[in-house]
Design a protein around this motif. Structure first.
Motif, PDB file in Angstrom:
ATOM      1  N   ASN A 157       0.492  -1.423   0.105  1.00  0.00           N
ATOM      2  CA  ASN A 157      -0.244   0.012  -0.260  1.00  0.00           C
ATOM      3  C   ASN A 157       1.100   1.084  -0.355  1.00  0.00           C
ATOM      4  OD1 ASN A 157      -2.619  -0.942   0.017  1.00  0.00           O
ATOM      5  ND2 ASN A 157      -1.655  -1.860   2.418  1.00  0.00           N
ATOM      6  N   ALA A 175      -7.426   4.858   5.986  1.00  0.00           N
ATOM      7  CA  ALA A 175      -5.863   4.016   4.534  1.00  0.00           C
ATOM      8  C   ALA A 175      -6.318   3.893   3.436  1.00  0.00           C
ATOM      9  CB  ALA A 175      -6.085   2.369   5.103  1.00  0.00           C
ATOM     10  N   ALA A 176      -7.259   4.674   3.311  1.00  0.00           N
ATOM     11  CA  ALA A 176      -7.975   4.875   1.438  1.00  0.00           C
ATOM     12  C   ALA A 176      -7.500   5.866   1.577  1.00  0.00           C
ATOM     13  CB  ALA A 176      -9.622   4.912   1.857  1.00  0.00           C
ATOM     14  N   ASP A 192      -9.260   8.228   0.431  1.00  0.00           N
ATOM     15  CA  ASP A 192      -9.808   9.426   0.850  1.00  0.00           C
ATOM     16  C   ASP A 192     -11.172   9.516   2.615  1.00  0.00           C
ATOM     17  OD1 ASP A 192     -12.824   8.557  -0.644  1.00  0.00           O
ATOM     18  OD2 ASP A 192     -11.973   9.575  -2.218  1.00  0.00           O
ATOM     19  N   ALA A 201     -14.905   9.244   4.807  1.00  0.00           N
ATOM     20  CA  ALA A 201     -16.179   9.717   5.112  1.00  0.00           C
ATOM     21  C   ALA A 201     -16.365  10.648   6.351  1.00  0.00           C
ATOM     22  CB  ALA A 201     -17.446   8.645   6.028  1.00  0.00           C
ATOM     23  N   ARG A 254     -19.600   3.043  -4.498  1.00  0.00           N
ATOM     24  CA  ARG A 254     -17.767   3.159  -4.882  1.00  0.00           C
ATOM     25  C   ARG A 254     -17.650   3.211  -3.313  1.00  0.00           C
ATOM     26  NH1 ARG A 254     -14.323   7.593  -2.653  1.00  0.00           N
ATOM     27  NH2 ARG A 254     -13.831   8.919  -3.938  1.00  0.00           N
ATOM     28  N   SER A 271     -14.295   3.023  -0.919  1.00  0.00           N
ATOM     29  CA  SER A 271     -12.256   3.167  -1.196  1.00  0.00           C
ATOM     30  C   SER A 271     -11.556   2.473  -0.282  1.00  0.00           C
ATOM     31  CB  SER A 271     -12.825   5.153  -0.651  1.00  0.00           C
ATOM     32  OG  SER A 271     -12.121   6.175  -0.905  1.00  0.00           O
ATOM     33  N   LEU A 272     -10.728   2.482  -0.580  1.00  0.00           N
ATOM     34  CA  LEU A 272     -10.370   0.946   0.439  1.00  0.00           C
ATOM     35  C   LEU A 272      -8.942   1.884  -0.327  1.00  0.00           C
ATOM     36  CD1 LEU A 272     -11.951  -2.032  -1.035  1.00  0.00           C
ATOM     37  CD2 LEU A 272     -12.211  -0.966   1.377  1.00  0.00           C
ATOM     38  N   ALA A 273      -8.038   0.872   0.766  1.00  0.00           N
ATOM     39  CA  ALA A 273      -6.202   0.930   0.666  1.00  0.00           C
ATOM     40  C   ALA A 273      -6.057   0.157  -0.629  1.00  0.00           C
ATOM     41  CB  ALA A 273      -5.543   0.267   2.025  1.00  0.00           C
ATOM     42  N   PRO A 274      -5.512   0.136  -1.640  1.00  0.00           N
ATOM     43  CA  PRO A 274      -5.263  -0.319  -3.095  1.00  0.00           C
ATOM     44  C   PRO A 274      -4.842  -1.640  -2.681  1.00  0.00           C
ATOM     45  CG  PRO A 274      -3.516   1.233  -2.336  1.00  0.00           C
ATOM     46  CD  PRO A 274      -3.872   1.391  -1.281  1.00  0.00           C
ATOM     47  N   ALA A 275      -3.871  -2.435  -1.815  1.00  0.00           N
ATOM     48  CA  ALA A 275      -3.944  -3.786  -1.556  1.00  0.00           C
ATOM     49  C   ALA A 275      -4.805  -4.270  -1.044  1.00  0.00           C
ATOM     50  CB  ALA A 275      -2.369  -3.917  -1.167  1.00  0.00           C
ATOM     51  N   THR A 276      -5.576  -3.608  -0.449  1.00  0.00           N
ATOM     52  CA  THR A 276      -7.057  -4.773   0.393  1.00  0.00           C
ATOM     53  C   THR A 276      -7.322  -5.544  -0.905  1.00  0.00           C
ATOM     54  OG1 THR A 276      -7.708  -2.504   1.301  1.00  0.00           O
ATOM     55  CG2 THR A 276      -9.407  -4.406   1.976  1.00  0.00           C
ATOM     56  N   TRP A 310      -7.879   3.899  -9.504  1.00  0.00           N
ATOM     57  CA  TRP A 310      -6.752   4.023  -8.525  1.00  0.00           C
ATOM     58  C   TRP A 310      -6.037   2.574  -8.269  1.00  0.00           C
ATOM     59  CZ3 TRP A 310      -9.780   7.651  -4.902  1.00  0.00           C
ATOM     60  CH2 TRP A 310     -10.411   8.538  -5.778  1.00  0.00           C
ATOM     61  N   GLN A 313     -11.856  -2.762   6.469  1.00  0.00           N
ATOM     62  CA  GLN A 313     -10.889  -2.923   6.142  1.00  0.00           C
ATOM     63  C   GLN A 313     -10.164  -1.208   6.539  1.00  0.00           C
ATOM     64  OE1 GLN A 313     -10.164  -6.023   4.334  1.00  0.00           O
ATOM     65  NE2 GLN A 313     -11.818  -6.480   5.194  1.00  0.00           N
ATOM     66  N   ASN A 314     -11.287  -1.100   7.201  1.00  0.00           N
ATOM     67  CA  ASN A 314     -10.482   0.810   7.015  1.00  0.00           C
ATOM     68  C   ASN A 314     -10.636   1.698   6.269  1.00  0.00           C
ATOM     69  OD1 ASN A 314      -9.762   3.106   8.639  1.00  0.00           O
ATOM     70  ND2 ASN A 314      -7.336   2.168   8.512  1.00  0.00           N
ATOM     71  N   GLY A 315     -11.795   1.265   5.395  1.00  0.00           N
ATOM     72  CA  GLY A 315     -12.482   2.462   4.227  1.00  0.00           C
ATOM     73  C   GLY A 315     -13.863   2.771   4.406  1.00  0.00           C
ATOM     74  N   HIS A 316     -13.930   2.875   3.114  1.00  0.00           N
ATOM     75  CA  HIS A 316     -15.623   3.416   3.468  1.00  0.00           C
ATOM     76  C   HIS A 316     -16.518   3.694   2.013  1.00  0.00           C
ATOM     77  CE1 HIS A 316     -15.731   7.693   1.652  1.00  0.00           C
ATOM     78  NE2 HIS A 316     -14.301   7.393   1.300  1.00  0.00           N
ATOM     79  N   HIS A 356     -20.766   7.332   4.085  1.00  0.00           N
ATOM     80  CA  HIS A 356     -20.946   5.951   5.247  1.00  0.00           C
ATOM     81  C   HIS A 356     -21.007   6.454   6.678  1.00  0.00           C
ATOM     82  CE1 HIS A 356     -18.879   1.468   5.741  1.00  0.00           C
ATOM     83  NE2 HIS A 356     -18.597   2.319   6.753  1.00  0.00           N
TER      84      HIS A 356
END
Ligand SMILES: Cc1cc2nc3c(=O)[nH]c(=O)nc-3n(C[C@H](O)[C@H](O)[C@H](O)COP(=O)(O)OP(=O)(O)OC[C@H]3O[C@@H](n4cnc5c(N)ncnc54)[C@H](O)[C@@H]3O)c2cc1C
Lengths: 495, 363
Positions: A115, A193-194, A196, A198, B268, B270-275, B290, B313-316, B331
């Motif tokens: 990442n 971790a992304a 952007d 919320a 949509r 949004s996540l860490a890329p390697a998720t 992305w 996964q710590n995204g939204h 979210h």
């Protein structure tokens, strides 16, 4: 109020706070002896000093939460400190307040090469992140000249920049997620971790908030791949105007160098004396330009830059041919601060930032002001993004000089605001530039800042008195700071 | 100029009165992004007539324009000077305004490689919920005087302030662009992009579209050529390539047809890329942008499960419906963060009159 005038408050607070802290912190994490507290009385802006009530050095997030709860309960102010390399008295303690040292949060929890992020404690040194990422061909882009010493927590709090932020951004562009502890001791995650998150962009608001909104206890930073090739070019100019034009022309040609710096003659000589880097000591100014990318790309861009420089009568153009030569040129540039320190007992370094087009004009004007105030001013700065660092050399033991240095500083910052710039590009406000904030913001704007702060810290316990001046302070400052019977910038709309 | 300046004062006066009357306001630009959030009720305050470029100096790489300026005007002006917006925002229609783009904080395919809308914002003049005209940031690249309120406005969707003048950093249009197409499944994409990501290659967009990986390269010709040799695959001719990225940018690629034509929710993530891959039981179909950090998906209508997984996964996850605004677009925030966000909202808009409920029921 000085410490001596309020011994009772001090004793009273110590008596209540100390036993409360001991409930969750070991004795050796709490410093109360005056001789030891001196180590925490100032940051790198050494002309302002204040002893704290005590210093705490927590080593876990739970301990930070406990400290915050104690201080909140007892209404005691808290000032966070990273490495203390700040230049604006930002981490200088407040009287009878706690100093919260974050130096024990120096662990790199994780380097995630897939990442391209690192999760670190706020006490980790800036350079240590880059070192730890090196095996993966990655690095942490913000590179303040103080990077060997300063903490990433301090970088976040100041939104620090460096010589490479022209291309790779400031701290705010290079962090993804922050964990903070509020003054109530609550733990909140901002960002994710992304790319952007919320809700409101609170990582943006925390970055550069100088410890006034919360304590940063964990940081997820972005890591970038190291460029395949980087060449550093040094060019000398006989006039400041030509050097200033060269900066504007390079950017205007659509090139974004990795770094674009400028140094005036006094700066060149001081640096050369300390570092022996081969800087041309007779030039009126030198510029340093780093180009990076693929090898072919760098060659192309080098050719474009060199033709611009030649058109502007640059002489002595040196181009690094290997990493060691590049390192030598940069090491010398980054040693500017210690080099200048040898020229005078004190050095008041300004941080105003202006549109590039105004560089030559402002520089000339600064030199006129320097003459008017009879103090030497040296300029070593991030020209590519218009971030001026005029350093006023003076001797603080001479009261008159000290006074003149501060007045000259204010005039320079006023000039920066006048040409559409700002009083601070990267060092922050702290206590050092608190008055000059009144030059840049209206009372409504300042009130909005205070309201925003109150959303995080209703009782104003986090680093109180720093960064955002009270309206009363500005009224007083503006009344004193009137030129030729006029208010500052009568022509500017004050909302 | 003067008429526009009077307009600023008029807006401020109008909001002052609304504040006094506790009149809720529905702030509108080009009205192209109603779907991107919750429905707002209130008196409509249109920024459309507050339009025009105030200052553009190509050699400074800075543009200042009024919020109501149509996006296409900004882009055309920049391109005349070989420059562009570095975050490649989707417009969602010809009426899109600069104010709407910044308020929604929208960024397109270039985002992971050159930055988000918020990364390019240098300064904003706004009116808060009390009708005060305020200016934060400026026209310079670096500015740490006071809190970074201009960036805070990005993505706040007008709930903290009415954006008037916006100053952005712009970037040179890359000298050369090329799209490569490779066969790859999700695992292969991740392995490849993780590897490429640790090398200094001029990637400027990626999409995994069924089993084809599209990679756009932008920069000096020499750098792009070198990268193309590393990546391999087939060249997608320039006109097709440009059209492809335009469709991705605007979510007009055929993957999005279902959402556009059948009123289906589009997610949509949004996540860490390697998720890791999203579990099959949660989604029916996906398109990945992305380098893995943005995943457009259709769900099996178990919203809760999809949101929960994303959060783990710590995204939204954002739920969109092109046909209309929907209540649960964004979210949910953790309780402490939500409470803090409310206090922040309150500090800008104490009467809660600016686009109330646009982001969350009480924000
Ligand atoms: C020789 C020299 C060169 C420099 N060059 C540069 C440069 O090129 N670019 C640049 O931007 N700066 C530069 N600086 C200034 C300074 O190094 C930076 O501002 C740096 O980011 C400060 O980090 P620090 O850890 O020393 O913070 P400190 O000085 O300890 O603190 C700075 C501020 O951050 C707050 N803070 C610290 N840690 C936390 C935390 N965990 N949570 C919340 N608040 C916290 C403090 O309260 C204070 O307000 C230079 C300084 C020196 C002495």
């Amino acid at each position: 109020m000085s410490a001596s005038k309020s011994p009772n408050l001090r004793e009273h607070r110590l008596g209540r706070l100390y036993p409360l802290l001991l409930e969750q912190l070991p004795k050796d994490a709490i410093i109360t002896a005056t001789e030891e507290l001196h180590a925490y009385e100032c940051d790198a802006f050494t002309t302002m000093r204040q002893l704290p009530l005590l210093t705490v050095l927590p080593d876990s997030i739970e301990q930070v939460q406990h400290v915050m709860r104690c201080c909140h309960t007892l209404d005691i102010p808290v000032v966070a400190r990273g490495a203390g390399t700040g230049l604006t008295a930002g981490s200088m303690p407040v009287e009878n307040g706690v100093l919260l040292g974050m130096s024990k949060f120096d662990q790199i929890h994780e380097i995630d090469p897939h990442n391209r992020t690192a999760l670190i404690g706020p006490g980790v040194r800036n350079q240590a992140v880059t070192d730890a990422a090196a095996p993966y061909n990655l690095y942490f882009a913000p590179d303040p000249s103080s990077q060997l010493a300063c903490s990433v927590g301090g970088n976040v709090a100041e939104n620090a920049g460096g010589v490479h932020c022209l291309k790779y951004g400031l701290t705010v562009h290079n962090i993804l997620e922050l964990e903070i502890i509020t003054i109530e001791g609550e733990r909140i995650t901002l960002g994710s971790a992304a790319l952007d998150a919320a809700g409101y962009d609170l990582t943006a608001i925390m970055t550069g908030s100088e410890g006034l909104l919360g304590i940063v206890v964990a940081i997820r930073v972005k890591l970038l791949p190291k460029p395949a090739s980087a060449r550093v070019l040094l060019a000398a100019f006989a006039t400041i105007e030509e050097a200033g034009t060269a900066i504007a022309d390079i950017i205007g040609a659509g090139l974004i160098p990795a770094g674009l710096e400028m140094i005036d003659q006094t700066g060149i000589r001081a640096i050369e004396e300390l570092m022996h880097a081969g800087y041309p000591v007779d030039a009126a100014a030198v510029i340093i330009c780093e180009l990076d990318g693929s090898e072919a790309e760098v060659e192309d861009e080098l050719a474009s830059v060199i033709s611009i420089l030649k058109r502007l009568n640059a002489s002595d153009i040196q181009v690094s041919t290997n990493a060691e030569e590049s390192r030598r040129i940069w090491a010398a540039r980054k040693a500017a601060f210690p080099a200048l320190a040898r020229l005078a007992p004190d050095n008041y370094i300004m941080d105003g930032t202006i549109p590039r087009r105004a560089l030559a004009e402002v520089w000339t004007r600064i030199n006129e002001l320097a003459e008017e105030y009879d103090l030497p001013v040296v300029n070593v700065f991030h020209a590519g993004d218009g971030n001026m660092h005029p350093s006023i050399l003076f001797d603080s033991s001479d009261e008159d000089q000290h006074q003149r240095a501060f007045e000259l500083g204010t005039r320079i910052l006023e000039l920066c605001v006048q040409v559409g710039g700002t009083i601070s590009g990267e060092h922050g406000i702290g206590l050092e530039k608190i008055n000059q904030m009144c030059l840049q913001f209206s009372s409504h704007e300042l009130s909005q800042f205070h309201a925003l702060k109150a959303a995080f810290d209703e009782r104003n316990l986090l680093n109180p008195g720093k960064q955002i001046p009270t309206l009363a302070r500005c009224a007083e400052f503006n009344a004193m700071h009137v030129h030729h019977g006029e208010m500052p910038f009568p022509h500017l709309e004050r909302f | 100029m003067n008429a526009q300046f009077d307009l600023q004062k008029e807006f401020a006066e109008y909001v002052r009165q609304a504040y006094a009357r506790q009149q809720q306001l529905h702030i509108q630009g080009g009205n192209s992004k109603t779907f991107y959030g919750r429905r707002v009720s209130g008196e409509t305050l249109s920024l459309r007539d507050y339009s025009g470029i105030i200052n553009y100096e190509p050699s400074e790489l800075v543009i200042t324009a009024r919020a109501g300026t149509p996006l296409h005007i900004i882009e055309a002006t920049l391109s005349e000077h070989g420059q562009m917006l570095g975050f490649e925002p989707p417009a969602y229609g010809p009426t899109a305004t600069l104010g709407g783009i910044i308020a929604c904080g929208l960024s397109g395919p270039r985002r992971p490689y050159s930055g988000a809308a918020r990364d390019f914002v240098l300064g904003i003049t706004l009116i808060n919920g009390k009708g005060e005209l305020l200016r934060f940031g400026g026209q310079v690249m670096k500015n740490v005087a006071g809190y970074d309120v201009s960036r805070l406005m990005c993505g706040a969707q007008g709930t903290l302030g009415i954006l008037l003048d916006i100053t952005l950093k712009v970037v040179p249009i890359p000298a050369y662009e090329e799209t490569r197409v490779l066969e790859a499944d999700e695992t292969q994409m991740q392995t490849l992009l993780s590897d490429l990501g640790r090398r200094p290659l001029p990637l400027s967009a990626t999409v995994l579209d069924e089993n084809l990986l599209y990679i756009r390269l932008s920069g000096a010709r020499a750098g792009v050529d070198a990268a193309a040799r590393v990546i391999g695959g087939d060249l997608l001719a320039k006109p097709q390539g440009d059209r492809y990225w335009q469709q991705i940018r605007e979510q007009e690629h055929k993957f999005f047809n279902r959402a556009r034509e059948t009123d289906t929710n589009l997610w949509r993530l949004s996540l860490a890329p390697a998720t890791k891959a999203i579990p099959d039981q949660l989604i029916s179909n996906q398109l990945i942008e992305w380098s893995g950090a943005l995943r457009w998906v259709y769900s099996h209508n178990d919203d809760e499960a999809l949101r929960q997984w994303t959060q783990q996964q710590n995204g939204h996850a954002i739920r969109l419906n092109f046909a209309d605004a929907s209540d649960r677009t964004f979210h949910p925030l953790a309780p402490a963060l939500h409470a803090l966000s409310q206090r922040i909202k309150n500090s800008f808009d104490p009467a809660g009159i600016l686009n109330p409920g646009r982001l969350y029921a009480d924000l």
